[in-house]
Design a protein around this motif. Structure first.
Motif, mmCIF file in Angstrom:
data_model
loop_
_atom_site.group_PDB
_atom_site.id
_atom_site.type_symbol
_atom_site.label_atom_id
_atom_site.label_comp_id
_atom_site.label_asym_id
_atom_site.label_seq_id
_atom_site.Cartn_x
_atom_site.Cartn_y
_atom_site.Cartn_z
ATOM 1 N N VAL A 57 -1.736 3.721 -2.194
ATOM 2 C CA VAL A 57 -1.274 2.324 -2.172
ATOM 3 C C VAL A 57 -1.365 1.729 -3.578
ATOM 4 O O VAL A 57 -0.455 1.038 -4.032
ATOM 5 N N GLU A 86 1.454 3.131 -5.579
ATOM 6 C CA GLU A 86 2.715 2.477 -5.208
ATOM 7 C C GLU A 86 2.826 1.102 -5.867
ATOM 8 O O GLU A 86 3.894 0.707 -6.353
ATOM 9 N N ASP A 87 1.718 0.350 -5.860
ATOM 10 C CA ASP A 87 1.729 -0.982 -6.486
ATOM 11 C C ASP A 87 1.998 -0.884 -7.980
ATOM 12 O O ASP A 87 2.776 -1.649 -8.543
ATOM 13 N N GLU A 118 7.700 2.929 -2.857
ATOM 14 C CA GLU A 118 7.110 3.133 -1.533
ATOM 15 C C GLU A 118 7.303 4.584 -1.145
ATOM 16 O O GLU A 118 8.444 5.023 -1.033
#
Lengths: 77, 466
Positions: free
Chosen positions: A42, A45-46, A51
């Motif tokens: 996550v 991805e940020d 995604e």
């Protein structure tokens, strides 16, 4: 891109960022459990504004695999 | 406290804390959300030095400096700059039974978080060892927060004794609280979580309550409410929250099989335990493939989160629909995938996720499909300290869920210890013994032959008779 990824990985593992290479194995070298892996995913991805589908993320073995996935989904966006 | 005396920085509760507050607010028994634990070691402890270590811990671990206040009918929190504990009682027990009796009595006494946030005792028990008992409100610390505190204190104690360097500083919980409010304000991220949970709860239709005690309670509720299609009874009624505790162990040999299988197949030990437990619940409820449980998630993934006190854990709603034709190997893959999806959304507050399911299926406040709350505390085995550590949880005697399963590796035996706290209105001791015995049986059978089907494993389960 490797340096940015290595910085994130070092926030979740005991390996300093400068020792992380494309050959580093996410599962065996980093010793992360499933919660740590997903949260790291996550964070990745940020950082890269992508995604990655869950089933593909589960198949990642090395840092190189991760970079390839990031590149694939970044260009798909 | 007068308004003028309140510190400048007052925070709302973050969702993990708010969940705990809601549980105690609507319970008749205010000790429901505290965590009483103790540890003992098999050698002499210099308690003056341990007290010094605890006071150093207070300075290092800001969750020990958290205080709560009611303001405008809301609970708020703030951090004390520093304080010192001068007196920690040192108790002496003639045997383990005496030790357990004393602390079991303390467990019943609520830690009223507006007045005190924890109680601490040191103790010596003849023939057992020397240790520390700590009973804290869950609003300041979760189970992992307590383990981190214990290990940090013991590292400080070791440094004081040997004159060696202090361990690295802990991360501030206050910073985590600030970051949590920033995450909650991120509307784009919250919309993704909401979208996931709506799809998650709708997939498979309305969940089914598959209690370890079997279908009798659901059938009784159906008759009472004249609704033969009811799927979720009011198992969360706070009037019937009395619990007993049954402690069961998996021996070192079987635990090694479990840990080795996990290592070889990239699985988490808790997912195997969850598989075993849900398989028994399935068997006890007409072999339903649909089992719903809550899985307490520590949410401690980054290095900072793993070196920080505080309460950040929250339940994830683990629903697995596993047909009997699936193999054990396939079932573990499916459970891992479901857990991965839930971990991805672990920052979404539990109360919000709960409300989504309530809105979709019109559940009342006392209805819930989860047959248990499961928790895994990853206490390190063996290598962390040069002495044997005995970690113990205590029976709260009341709990909001039909069954609370607290499991952890056991440093004394290298096995796995499982504490089953069960509502006596719903389950018997025989139910829990059968749950444990059969859960372990199917886990080991699956490890021995990962290509066997769930149907074959269900055939091996012997459900407790009523």
């Amino acid at each position: 891109m490797l340096e940015r990824l290595a910085n994130i990985i070092s926030e979740y593992s005991d390996i300093p960022a400068e020792e992380i290479t494309e050959a580093t194995n996410i599962r065996t070298d980093l010793g992360l459990n499933s919660l740590e892996l997903v949260n790291m995913a996550v964070a990745i991805e940020d950082e890269f504004a992508v995604e990655i589908p869950d089933r593909e993320a589960l198949g990642i073995e090395t840092v190189g695999d991760t970079l390839a996935l990031i590149a694939r989904y970044a260009s798909a966006d | 406290m007068k308004k003028k005396d309140l510190p400048e920085k007052l925070y709302d509760l973050i969702p993990s804390q708010a969940t705990m507050y809601m549980m105690v607010k609507y319970s008749l028994h205010k000790n429901l959300v505290q965590i009483p634990t103790s540890f003992s070691v098999d050698r002499e402890i210099d308690f003056d030095l341990l007290k010094q270590a605890f006071n150093i811990e207070i300075a290092r671990n800001d969750s020990l400096r958290l205080r709560f206040v009611k303001q405008d009918k809301k609970i708020k929190q703030y951090f004390l700059p520093e304080y010192h504990v001068d007196d920690i009682p040192v108790l002496h027990f003639a045997n383990k039974a005496e030790q357990d009796a004393f602390f079991s009595k303390d467990v019943k006494r609520p830690v009223l978080f507006l007045k005190e946030t924890f109680r601490i005792y040191f103790y010596r028990t003849d023939g057992v060892g020397n240790g520390l008992y700590f009973n804290t409100t869950h609003l300041t610390m979760d189970a992992m927060g307590i383990v981190i505190m214990y290990f940090d204190m013991l590292s400080i104690y070791k440094a004081l004794r040997s004159g060696s360097e202090m361990p690295a500083p802990l991360e501030p919980y206050e910073k985590y609280i600030q970051e949590e409010f920033m995450r909650l304000a991120d509307q784009r991220r919250m919309a993704r979580h909401i979208d996931f949970y709506k799809k998650y709860f709708l997939k498979g239709g309305e969940p089914m309550y598959a209690g370890v005690h079997g279908p009798a309670f659901l059938e009784k509720t159906r008759k009472k409410k004249k609704n033969p299609t009811l799927r979720v009874p009011n198992a969360y009624n706070p009037l019937y929250d009395k619990c007993e505790l049954l402690v069961q162990d998996i021996d070192a040999q079987d635990a090694k099989k479990i840990f080795d299988y996990c290592m070889e197949n990239k699985l988490a030990p808790e997912s195997l335990l969850q598989f075993g437990l849900r398989t028994y619940c399935s068997a006890a409820n007409g072999r339903t493939p649909d089992v719903f449980m809550m899985s307490m998630c520590s949410k401690r993934a980054s290095n900072k989160e793993k070196h920080m006190g505080g309460c950040i854990a929250q339940p994830l709603q683990l629903r697995t629909i596993l047909p009997e034709t699936m193999t054990f190997r396939e079932a573990m893959d499916e459970m891992t995938f479901t857990r991965t999806q839930l971990f991805r959304h672990s920052q979404f507050p539990y109360p919000f996720a709960l409300q989504i399911s309530r809105d979709l299926y019109n559940f009342s406040a006392t209805q819930g499909p989860a047959c248990m709350m499961f928790s895994w505390i990853p206490i390190p085995l063996g290598e962390m300290l040069p002495f044997k550590l005995d970690f113990q949880a205590y029976n709260l005697e009341h709990y909001f869920s039909p069954l609370y399963v607290i499991s952890h590796p056991d440093p004394r035996t290298n096995g796995i210890r499982i504490n089953y706290m069960y509502r006596v209105k719903l389950s018997t001791e025989a139910d829990i013994r059968a749950l444990h015995e059969n859960a372990v049986k199917v886990i080991l059978a699956g490890i021995d032959n990962p290509d066997c089907t769930l149907g074959a494993l269900l055939d091996q389960v012997r459900v407790a008779q009523h």
